[in-house]
Enzyme design. Structure first.
Site, PDB file in Angstrom:
ATOM      1  N   ASP A   1       0.861  -1.183   0.000  1.00 27.68           N
ATOM      2  CA  ASP A   1       0.000   0.000   0.000  1.00 27.68           C
ATOM      3  C   ASP A   1       0.896   1.231   0.000  1.00 27.68           C
ATOM      4  O   ASP A   1       2.127   1.122  -0.094  1.00 27.68           O
ATOM      5  CB  ASP A   1      -0.957   0.011   1.197  1.00 27.68           C
TER       6      ASP A   1
ATOM      7  N   HIS B   1      -3.004   3.273  -4.620  1.00 20.61           N
ATOM      8  CA  HIS B   1      -2.345   2.816  -3.386  1.00 20.61           C
ATOM      9  C   HIS B   1      -0.907   2.380  -3.686  1.00 20.61           C
ATOM     10  O   HIS B   1      -0.439   1.356  -3.170  1.00 20.61           O
ATOM     11  CB  HIS B   1      -3.143   1.683  -2.742  1.00 20.61           C
TER      12      HIS B   1
ATOM     13  N   GLU C   1     -10.003   2.726  -5.128  1.00 24.51           N
ATOM     14  CA  GLU C   1      -9.689   4.108  -4.768  1.00 24.51           C
ATOM     15  C   GLU C   1      -8.572   4.704  -5.632  1.00 24.51           C
ATOM     16  O   GLU C   1      -7.578   5.211  -5.131  1.00 24.51           O
ATOM     17  CB  GLU C   1      -9.319   4.182  -3.283  1.00 24.51           C
TER      18      GLU C   1
ATOM     19  N   ASP D   1     -11.959  -2.657  11.655  1.00 23.91           N
ATOM     20  CA  ASP D   1     -11.185  -1.511  12.131  1.00 23.91           C
ATOM     21  C   ASP D   1     -12.103  -0.426  12.681  1.00 23.91           C
ATOM     22  O   ASP D   1     -11.621   0.601  13.170  1.00 23.91           O
ATOM     23  CB  ASP D   1     -10.290  -0.946  11.032  1.00 23.91           C
TER      24      ASP D   1
END
Length: 760
Positions: A200, A273, A336, A429
């Site tokens: 990432d 990412h 994303e 999370d």
């Protein structure tokens, strides 16, 4: 002595013939089996017990059981092929070896685990493990002559073929010993897939021989953001983070997982990412400029350029990955993706012309298709997050639906196999309760019951389309999870709830049954030395305005029957504090604190806090010049303050890229002297404050008189108080100027987060 194979060669035709009712009051198994029948008596495991097996695979499972049993009992149980009294028999019957079903029979004379595959025997062993006392999970010897296992017959098989869990090791690095423990948790709960998020923006964690800079440069960052990545004034800790797994470590981990029937699916996240990749090899970007591995979290502009150089790079990377991981799938990310750098690139413009691509989404589709072809040529199935549907998904790709269920529904209708992983239910999370005892999390709320209530099969799909849903997967992203102990807390016991969703028949499951079994599960976790959350026991405090414009607070728990104690003066709750029996009417500014008494824990738990303000504007009509985000306008005058809570977007009135300009009709002329405005989430997340705030009063809603103002220099959040000499007014108008100076591509329209507008 007799041959165990001849005695038990009965096949598996019995497995699906019936599902006797489960005795919920006495089951401590997680997940629930398909069929369970308690019988009289018990089997005693002692130092003379022998482990019997009839095949090499059965021997492997028997050996794992012996290894698990030995540290606490001290028993070194012999393995043999012959049957006699006082034995635990591991029996593999004829079959294709792929079936995960099993039978477990416990009588006072012997225990028999039967399956036609090693996987089935392994899951039978995990069930046997849970039938045994939780103390056996420890590592310290216990001086006891024998250990009892209740007599029972269990016939079992999973509901879904794909039962997955994810771990992000890029944001915070976890050593290989921890990852093995993580695999052990999955095995105990009968999960069979582990998605390893290895790359990432914040770090590249896998050794690639062909590209050594991926680890020498891309595996390290110089610092990490303190607090939340979206804070108005970010701070950094100046502590380097570094780490990666060697190929030797990866092979060892993959073999360790395989022995526990967990397939390790690597994720190499592209084309977004990719800051760590670009930091190591800037020539793979569209700009070619040096960048640093980022210490922030979120979404960034760095993206791999769709050039042959990038595809050659990825071909070599995925080739090494495919050699390390025998899994049938490789996850390629695809989520994303900021496309700004693509749209500014001459190379991309040329590519679009050559390929007839008309939008940045089609560029993304082209990129993903090229990578999917690379992965397919390596004999693997590509998996991508649901964004790869934008512009058209690669036809051979599995879709992992994380933004909700919509992507999975669309993908199933298009003929893709789907793995459900919607963040609203399965991202671990998020916070687990509204208690201030919770450790820091990214945001949002995913309670244990929310996980348990999830069903991966959308009812809007036809039976044929539902067949495309392979299963589901939980996720632990680690932006705000730095340590193994924190990871344990975030995953457990939500992992058990998801396990039951994926394994147990729908008709067998109920929240009351699960919650009744929770104390035994927590005891087992603690015997294993783990740090599970007990947030499911915490009170839930909700406020509403009744028909008489009074502010009422309800306290309840998701687990039935727990006594709740509370205070209304901000003092800590004790066992002698008032016990809740009915909704509380709040008539003045109040700090409510509440905890639940849990017999299983012998403690008050929860420390839920709610700040309440029954001000003069409570429940009145508010008119906005600029419409807030849909559904958020009601938060402005609901009497509940969010400034001392952890950040949750639903607590605020949201205005994206526009000013707050709102007038409140108090319905009659009222003596007024103060307006209090919450503008961010205080200690838990520092949001972007307004540039200035003004307050106006009016008798008719047409002619306004300014009575108070705060300049930029005077604004000190999270709560702004604007006082003025007492005067009469029916209408109150508040103006708060949006700063509109966002330089973060993640938030192009700077939001104003407005908490309660208190009128006094």
């Amino acid at each position: 002595m007799r041959s165990i194979t001849k005695i038990l060669q009965v096949g598996f035709c019995w497995l699906m013939l019936g599902t006797p009712a489960l005795a919920d009051s006495s089951i401590d198994l997680m997940p629930l089996p398909q069929s369970l029948t308690w019988q009289s008596g018990q089997f005693e495991v002692n130092a003379q017990t022998r482990l019997v097996y009839n095949s090499p695979q059965a021997q492997e499972v028997a050996s794992l059981f012996s290894t698990w049993l030995q540290p606490t009992t001290g028993y070194l149980l012999p393995l043999t092929k012959t049957q006699d009294a006082n034995t635990i028999a591991f029996v593999q019957t004829e079959g294709d070896g792929k079936d995960e079903s099993y039978r477990l029979s416990v009588t006072p004379k012997q225990i028999t685990l039967t399956a036609n595959s090693r996987a089935g025997l392994f899951y039978a062993m995990q069930t046997l493990r849970q039938l045994m006392p939780a103390e056996l999970e420890g590592m310290q010897p216990i001086n006891r002559a024998a250990w009892q296992v209740p007599a029972v017959q269990i016939d079992d098989a999973p509901r879904f073929a794909y039962r997955g869990m994810h771990l992000d090791v890029s944001r915070h690095f976890f050593d290989i010993a921890f990852v093995k423990r993580y695999i052990d948790w999955l095995a105990l709960h009968k999960f069979n897939r582990f998605q390893w998020h290895l790359t990432d923006d914040q770090g590249w964690r896998i050794e690639i021989k062909a590209y050594p800079k991926l680890t020498s440069v891309g595996a390290s960052r110089k610092h990490t953001v303190v607090g939340h990545t979206y804070d108005f004034q970010p701070l950094f800790d100046d502590k380097p983070v570094s780490g990666f797994y060697t190929q030797e470590q990866i092979r060892d981990l993959v073999a360790y997982a395989a022995a526990r029937h967990v397939e390790v699916i690597p994720e190499i996240d592209i084309p977004g990412h990719s800051t760590a990749i670009v930091a190591a090899y800037p020539e793979l970007s569209c700009h070619g400029q040096p960048v640093d591995v980022t210490g922030q979290f979120g979404i960034f502009e760095q993206v791999l350029c769709p050039t042959e150089q990038s595809f050659n790079f990825l071909r070599q990377v995925y080739q090494e990955v495919a050699e390390l991981f025998p899994a049938t799938r490789i996850h390629i990310g695809g989520d994303e993706v900021f496309k700004k750098q693509w749209m500014a690139s001459e190379e991309v413009a040329k590519l679009m012309q050559e390929q007839g691509l008309e939008s940045p989404e089609q560029v993304q589709s082209y990129f993903i298709q090229r990578v999917a072809d690379i992965v397919t040529d390596l004999g693997k199935i590509p998996v991508g997050w649901d964004e790869i549907l934008e512009g058209g998904a690669a036809k051979q790709a599995n879709i992992m639906s994380w933004q909700g269920e919509e992507g999975g529904i669309e993908a199933a209708r298009l003929g893709h196999d789907v793995i459900m992983s919607p963040y609203q239910w399965l991202y671990f999370d998020a916070y687990q309760s509204r208690s201030l005892d919770e450790p820091k999390a990214i945001h949002g709320l995913t309670r244990l019951k929310q996980v348990y209530d999830y069903d991966p099969l959308p009812q809007s799909l036809t039976a044929k389309e539902q067949a495309r849903i392979l299963g589901a997967q939980g996720a632990l992203w680690t932006e705000y999870v730095k340590t193994p102990r924190h990871a344990e807390y975030m995953v457990l016991p939500r992992l058990a709830a998801l396990a039951e969703v994926l394994w147990s028949p729908v008709g067998q499951r109920s929240w009351s049954s699960f919650s009744a079994r929770l104390p035994a599960l927590l005891k087992r976790y603690r015997s294993m030395g783990l740090n599970p959350s007990v947030s499911a026991y915490y009170p839930i405090a909700t406020a509403q305005i009744n028909a008489q414009a009074k502010l009422l607070v309800d306290l309840h728990t998701e687990i039935a029957g727990l006594p709740i104690h509370y205070t209304l003066d901000g003092q800590a709750v004790a066992i002698g504090s008032q016990r809740y029996t009915a909704p509380l009417q709040i008539d003045k500014p109040t700090t409510l604190r509440a905890s639940a008494w849990v017999d299983a824990e012998r403690s008050l738990l929860g420390e839920v806090q709610l700040s309440l303000s029954p001000h003069k504007g409570l429940g009145k009509t508010a008119r906005f010049v600029h419409a807030p985000a849909e559904g958020s306008e009601q938060r402005l005058l609901d009497g509940v303050l969010a400034s001392d809570q952890f950040y949750a977007v639903n607590d605020f009135t949201l205005l994206y890229g526009v000013d707050l300009d709102v007038s409140v009709d108090l319905e009659e002329s009222t003596a007024l002297s103060k307006v209090i405005l919450g503008v961010d989430a205080g200690m838990h997340r520092q949001l972007h404050p307004p540039r200035q705030v003004k307050v106006y009063l009016s008798d008719d809603g047409q002619q306004w008189q300014q009575v108070a103002q705060l300049s930029e220099a005077q604004i000190q959040g999270p709560v702004l108080s604007l006082t003025f000499p007492t005067q009469q007014g029916r209408f109150v108008r508040v103006f708060a100027e949006n700063r509109q100076d966002s330089h973060d591509p993640q938030i192009p329209l700077l939001p104003l987060y407005i908490d309660e507008l208190q009128i006094w």
